[in-house]
Design a protein around this motif. Structure first.
Motif, PDB file in Angstrom:
ATOM      1  N   UNK A  50      15.380  -2.779   6.285  1.00  0.00           N
ATOM      2  CA  UNK A  50      14.642  -3.456   5.503  1.00  0.00           C
ATOM      3  C   UNK A  50      14.437  -4.801   5.226  1.00  0.00           C
ATOM      4  N   UNK A  51      13.341  -5.576   5.633  1.00  0.00           N
ATOM      5  CA  UNK A  51      13.126  -6.969   5.712  1.00  0.00           C
ATOM      6  C   UNK A  51      11.848  -7.366   4.865  1.00  0.00           C
ATOM      7  N   UNK A  62       8.877  -5.449  -3.176  1.00  0.00           N
ATOM      8  CA  UNK A  62       9.461  -4.209  -2.563  1.00  0.00           C
ATOM      9  C   UNK A  62      10.052  -3.235  -3.168  1.00  0.00           C
ATOM     10  N   UNK A  63       9.996  -3.238  -4.637  1.00  0.00           N
ATOM     11  CA  UNK A  63      10.581  -2.224  -5.358  1.00  0.00           C
ATOM     12  C   UNK A  63       9.945  -0.987  -5.421  1.00  0.00           C
ATOM     13  N   UNK A  64       8.428  -0.663  -5.299  1.00  0.00           N
ATOM     14  CA  UNK A  64       7.886   0.542  -5.024  1.00  0.00           C
ATOM     15  C   UNK A  64       8.501   1.367  -3.717  1.00  0.00           C
ATOM     16  N   UNK A  65       8.701   0.532  -2.675  1.00  0.00           N
ATOM     17  CA  UNK A  65       9.098   1.230  -1.417  1.00  0.00           C
ATOM     18  C   UNK A  65      10.603   1.467  -1.309  1.00  0.00           C
ATOM     19  N   UNK A 125       0.984  -1.235   0.192  1.00  0.00           N
ATOM     20  CA  UNK A 125      -0.019   0.130  -0.200  1.00  0.00           C
ATOM     21  C   UNK A 125       0.733   1.133   0.120  1.00  0.00           C
ATOM     22  N   UNK A 126       1.022   1.930  -1.046  1.00  0.00           N
ATOM     23  CA  UNK A 126       1.975   3.047  -1.423  1.00  0.00           C
ATOM     24  C   UNK A 126       1.650   4.073  -0.488  1.00  0.00           C
ATOM     25  N   UNK A 127       0.156   4.258  -0.121  1.00  0.00           N
ATOM     26  CA  UNK A 127      -0.157   5.499   0.790  1.00  0.00           C
ATOM     27  C   UNK A 127       0.248   5.411   1.986  1.00  0.00           C
ATOM     28  N   UNK A 128       0.764   4.208   2.491  1.00  0.00           N
ATOM     29  CA  UNK A 128       1.375   3.988   3.755  1.00  0.00           C
ATOM     30  C   UNK A 128       3.054   4.355   3.966  1.00  0.00           C
ATOM     31  N   UNK A 129       3.387   4.594   2.850  1.00  0.00           N
ATOM     32  CA  UNK A 129       5.068   5.056   2.815  1.00  0.00           C
ATOM     33  C   UNK A 129       5.393   6.174   3.346  1.00  0.00           C
ATOM     34  N   UNK A 130       4.868   7.321   3.029  1.00  0.00           N
ATOM     35  CA  UNK A 130       4.925   8.712   3.577  1.00  0.00           C
ATOM     36  C   UNK A 130       5.158   8.651   4.905  1.00  0.00           C
ATOM     37  N   UNK A 131       4.062   8.328   5.726  1.00  0.00           N
ATOM     38  CA  UNK A 131       4.069   8.424   7.438  1.00  0.00           C
ATOM     39  C   UNK A 131       5.222   7.542   7.675  1.00  0.00           C
ATOM     40  N   UNK A 132       5.574   6.548   7.201  1.00  0.00           N
ATOM     41  CA  UNK A 132       6.805   5.767   7.622  1.00  0.00           C
ATOM     42  C   UNK A 132       8.176   6.491   7.319  1.00  0.00           C
ATOM     43  N   UNK A 133       8.479   7.057   6.296  1.00  0.00           N
ATOM     44  CA  UNK A 133       9.561   7.545   5.893  1.00  0.00           C
ATOM     45  C   UNK A 133       9.746   8.896   6.269  1.00  0.00           C
ATOM     46  N   UNK A 134       8.803   9.806   6.775  1.00  0.00           N
ATOM     47  CA  UNK A 134       9.185  11.027   7.301  1.00  0.00           C
ATOM     48  C   UNK A 134      10.087  11.148   8.502  1.00  0.00           C
ATOM     49  N   UNK A 137      18.380  -2.450  -4.632  1.00  0.00           N
ATOM     50  CA  UNK A 137      18.904  -1.406  -3.963  1.00  0.00           C
ATOM     51  C   UNK A 137      19.943  -0.877  -4.415  1.00  0.00           C
ATOM     52  N   UNK A 138      21.007  -1.637  -4.953  1.00  0.00           N
ATOM     53  CA  UNK A 138      22.378  -1.027  -5.436  1.00  0.00           C
ATOM     54  C   UNK A 138      22.250   0.193  -6.572  1.00  0.00           C
TER      55      UNK A 138
END
Length: 284
Positions: A70-71, A82-85, A54-63, A120-121
């Motif tokens: 990352x696991x 995992x690529x979108x995150x 769920x891309x909408x949850x990324x912002x709150x996690x990364x602010x 990631x690299x």
């Protein structure tokens, strides 16, 4: 700035979080069950709802975060999940992402961890891959049922050896990397215990610790698979992954011993016997 820990309620994520807190870091714990995170860490962390799908949850996690543990969740079998995150991290000036990978993955392109490392690299985000050996917690966890109920280790690893590592030691390794992003950027670390054991030796250790005669059953792959699916009722996909891992173990991929843990932490890794004593309730 803070450190984001994904999978913070899991075997490794929990110890990553605890060690970062001991080091004085501010930690954001991410997961789909925030109440579980609150129960585990009380008010010592900032729990956030997070879901890789769920891309909408990324912002709150990364602010306000500049480092990330990352696991890959077990239920997400495709590296592309995992690529979108990973793409999202590019917008947050991340100083270091430490990905929990697998021992020997640099030579093994089959598991999803290989492609995740490469992605990631290629993203140009500074990284510190952690490639641990086989978790001691697998013996005290999923494989402990047969030890308790049958006095047998029911694992299809043949005569191969494994350099077991405690998840707590992995957690300390990851926290050390994340604490020092400039020192460890663009590195990879194979974390193992100090000795390689076959499962006959593991059985001897467990016999000594528990006071019971524990035997290594040494099942074949088909017998193991049938037992875990039909008698234990575990998901076929999960059991098939373990079969693949034990096949690789038989090929000798799990026997190497490194001193990476000692170099990172200045400590000796916990031995399997020390682990068995500390977790004896799992085997009784």
């Amino acid at each position: 700035m803070k450190v984001l820990v994904t999978g913070a309620s899991g075997n490794v994520g929990r110890y990553v979080t605890e060690n970062l807190l001991k080091m004085g870091e501010r930690v954001v714990t991410a997961g789909t069950n925030t109440q579980k995170l609150i129960d585990l860490f009380q008010d010592k962390v900032d729990p956030v709802y997070f879901d890789f799908t769920k891309k909408k949850t990324f912002k709150n996690a990364l602010e306000n975060v500049d480092r990330v543990f990352l696991i890959r969740p077990p239920h997400l079998g495709k590296p592309e999940d995992l690529y979108p995150f990973i793409d999202a991290m590019k917008d947050y000036n991340i100083k270091l992402v430490s990905f929990l990978s697998l021992m020997g993955i640099e030579k093994n392109t089959i598991p999803p961890h290989h492609k995740i490392e490469k992605y990631i690299e290629s993203s140009q985000i500074p990284f510190a891959h952690v490639r641990p050996g086989f978790f001691m917690q697998n013996v005290s966890g999923v494989h402990s049922t047969e030890i308790r109920e049958m006095n047998k280790i029911f694992i299809p690893a043949g005569n191969s050896k494994t350099s077991f590592i405690d998840a707590e030691d992995i957690g300390l390794s990851v926290a050390t990397l994340l604490r020092n992003p400039e020192i460890y950027k663009n590195t990879a670390h194979t974390i193992t215990g100090a000795e390689a054991l076959d499962y006959f030796q593991v059985a001897e250790i467990l016999s000594r610790v528990t006071g019971r005669k524990i035997e290594y059953a040494k099942p074949g792959f088909l017998k193991y698979r049938r037992h875990y699916i039909k008698k234990r009722g575990l998901e076929k996909a999960f059991v098939n992954v373990t079969v693949a891992l034990y096949f690789m173990t038989r090929m000798g991929t799990a026997k190497d011993v490194t001193d990476d843990f000692i170099k990172l932490t200045g400590k000796k890794p916990r031995t399997f016997e020390e682990f068995a004593i500390a977790n004896i309730d799992s085997f009784q």
